[in-house]
Design a protein around this motif. Structure first.
Motif, PDB file in Angstrom:
ATOM      1  N   LYS A 242      35.226  47.367  35.779  1.00  0.00           N
ATOM      2  CA  LYS A 242      34.743  47.025  37.116  1.00  0.00           C
ATOM      3  C   LYS A 242      34.714  45.514  37.328  1.00  0.00           C
ATOM      4  O   LYS A 242      35.008  45.022  38.422  1.00  0.00           O
ATOM      5  N   SER A 243      34.353  44.782  36.291  1.00  0.00           N
ATOM      6  CA  SER A 243      34.239  43.333  36.433  1.00  0.00           C
ATOM      7  C   SER A 243      35.579  42.622  36.288  1.00  0.00           C
ATOM      8  O   SER A 243      35.787  41.549  36.871  1.00  0.00           O
ATOM      9  N   SER A 244      36.480  43.196  35.535  1.00  0.00           N
ATOM     10  CA  SER A 244      37.753  42.526  35.258  1.00  0.00           C
ATOM     11  C   SER A 244      38.873  42.943  36.207  1.00  0.00           C
ATOM     12  O   SER A 244      39.699  42.120  36.591  1.00  0.00           O
ATOM     13  N   TRP A 245      38.893  44.200  36.592  1.00  0.00           N
ATOM     14  CA  TRP A 245      40.000  44.686  37.405  1.00  0.00           C
ATOM     15  C   TRP A 245      39.671  44.476  38.884  1.00  0.00           C
ATOM     16  O   TRP A 245      39.146  45.350  39.563  1.00  0.00           O
ATOM     17  N   ASN A 246      40.009  43.289  39.375  1.00  0.00           N
ATOM     18  CA  ASN A 246      39.762  42.922  40.775  1.00  0.00           C
ATOM     19  C   ASN A 246      41.080  43.001  41.536  1.00  0.00           C
ATOM     20  O   ASN A 246      42.001  42.218  41.294  1.00  0.00           O
ATOM     21  N   PHE A 247      41.160  43.934  42.462  1.00  0.00           N
ATOM     22  CA  PHE A 247      42.414  44.187  43.170  1.00  0.00           C
ATOM     23  C   PHE A 247      42.533  43.412  44.482  1.00  0.00           C
ATOM     24  O   PHE A 247      43.478  43.628  45.239  1.00  0.00           O
ATOM     25  N   GLU A 248      41.623  42.517  44.743  1.00  0.00           N
ATOM     26  CA  GLU A 248      41.688  41.747  45.987  1.00  0.00           C
ATOM     27  C   GLU A 248      42.671  40.587  45.890  1.00  0.00           C
ATOM     28  O   GLU A 248      43.213  40.143  46.899  1.00  0.00           O
ATOM     29  N   ASN A 249      42.916  40.080  44.713  1.00  0.00           N
ATOM     30  CA  ASN A 249      43.835  38.959  44.523  1.00  0.00           C
ATOM     31  C   ASN A 249      45.239  39.495  44.299  1.00  0.00           C
ATOM     32  O   ASN A 249      45.605  39.900  43.203  1.00  0.00           O
ATOM     33  N   GLU A 250      46.052  39.507  45.337  1.00  0.00           N
ATOM     34  CA  GLU A 250      47.356  40.170  45.275  1.00  0.00           C
ATOM     35  C   GLU A 250      48.499  39.170  45.088  1.00  0.00           C
ATOM     36  O   GLU A 250      49.523  39.226  45.776  1.00  0.00           O
ATOM     37  N   ILE A 251      48.360  38.261  44.149  1.00  0.00           N
ATOM     38  CA  ILE A 251      49.457  37.360  43.822  1.00  0.00           C
ATOM     39  C   ILE A 251      50.358  38.037  42.796  1.00  0.00           C
ATOM     40  O   ILE A 251      49.987  39.041  42.183  1.00  0.00           O
TER      41      ILE A 251
END
Length: 281
Positions: free
Chosen positions: A59-68
């Motif tokens: 939950k803390s590492s897999w952040n899907f908001e940064n789509e670079i």
């Protein structure tokens, strides 16, 4: 002159067609690449949602908001083919305290070759269609969990497997005989389960300790499978024959009894009145 002009025109036309074909080819490859990376992103989203993560590692590492480009390659436990492309090469989810059933959504990680779930608290059966979800795996480590039921037979279709570690689970039933098809295996371990039956011949190259802890398992280098014992079989009796034989026996017995009673009545009849009645008969 006319012929030369015609040739030049045809050459320019062929070059134009070639350029169009090359451009179309590049566009198709780019769209395929984009489609694949979108699939891989969806794969990780589904995995994150399908497991229980009490320590919030994913939950803390897999952040899907940064789509670079290549942003998923920075995720914990995720290894990519290339650092600037969102294509999953392998998932190393071991020792993260994860719980629940087998992760879902793996079919969208179409180019994944390695998967490790060891030392977690996963439970329940393994997916029966696992080989169709990730057909190109070369390593699969499910050790030290609580997976139960039988080993999926269709793992034998994953012919690229070099490592298959199922140690220390609650798997039961037989090791599928189709595992003889896994000719590339260099590591195989099913110790500490509840397996039974014979070990496929091709797996006997591995140490006996890799099969320890399975009371019903036989055929390891240190022991043999017991020979099948002869069992008693029920015999069918034809009732009509039995009835015929019983009738004949009753008739013979009646005749013998009558003769004995007639000629030796003094041995059996105690009453004078009964003896006279027998003699009269």
């Amino acid at each position: 002159m006319i012929w030369l002009t015609s040739c030049l025109c045809h050459s320019m036309f062929d070059m134009a067609d070639g350029a169009k074909f090359l451009l179309l080819f590049l566009l198709l490859n780019i769209s395929t690449l984009c489609f694949c990376t979108e699939q891989d992103i969806q794969c990780l989203k589904t995995v994150q949602q399908s497991v229980i993560d009490p320590n919030s590692v994913l939950k803390s590492s897999w952040n899907f908001e940064n789509e670079i480009d290549g942003f998923i390659c920075c995720f914990t436990a995720v290894e990519c083919w290339f650092a600037d492309e969102n294509m999953v090469l392998s998932l190393h989810l071991g020792n993260l305290g994860l719980q629940g059933a087998f992760p879902q959504g793996l079919q969208d990680c179409a180019s994944m070759t390695g998967m490790g779930l060891s030392n977690n608290s996963f439970s329940g059966p393994n997916p029966p269609d696992f080989s169709r979800q990730v057909p190109y795996l070369t390593s699969l480590d499910l050790s030290y969990n609580s997976f139960s039921r039988s080993i999926p037979q269709n793992i034998s279709n994953m012919t690229y497997l070099n490592l298959l570690n199922l140690q220390h689970n609650q798997l039961n039933g037989q090791i599928p005989p189709q595992f003889d098809l896994l000719t590339r295996l260099s590591t195989f371990n099913v110790a500490e389960n509840c397996l039974s039956g014979p070990i496929p011949p091709s797996l006997l190259i591995f140490p006996a300790s890799n099969f320890d802890g399975n009371q019903g398992l036989c055929g390891a280098p240190s022991d043999d499978c017991p020979r099948s014992r002869r069992r008693w079989r029920p015999v069918r009796i034809k009732l009509h024959r039995l009835n015929d034989e019983s009738s004949m026996g009753a008739a013979v017995g009646f005749v013998v009894g009558f003769v004995v009673a007639f000629y030796f009545s003094h041995c059996f009849v105690c009453s004078e009145r009964l003896r006279a009645y027998v003699v009269r008969i």
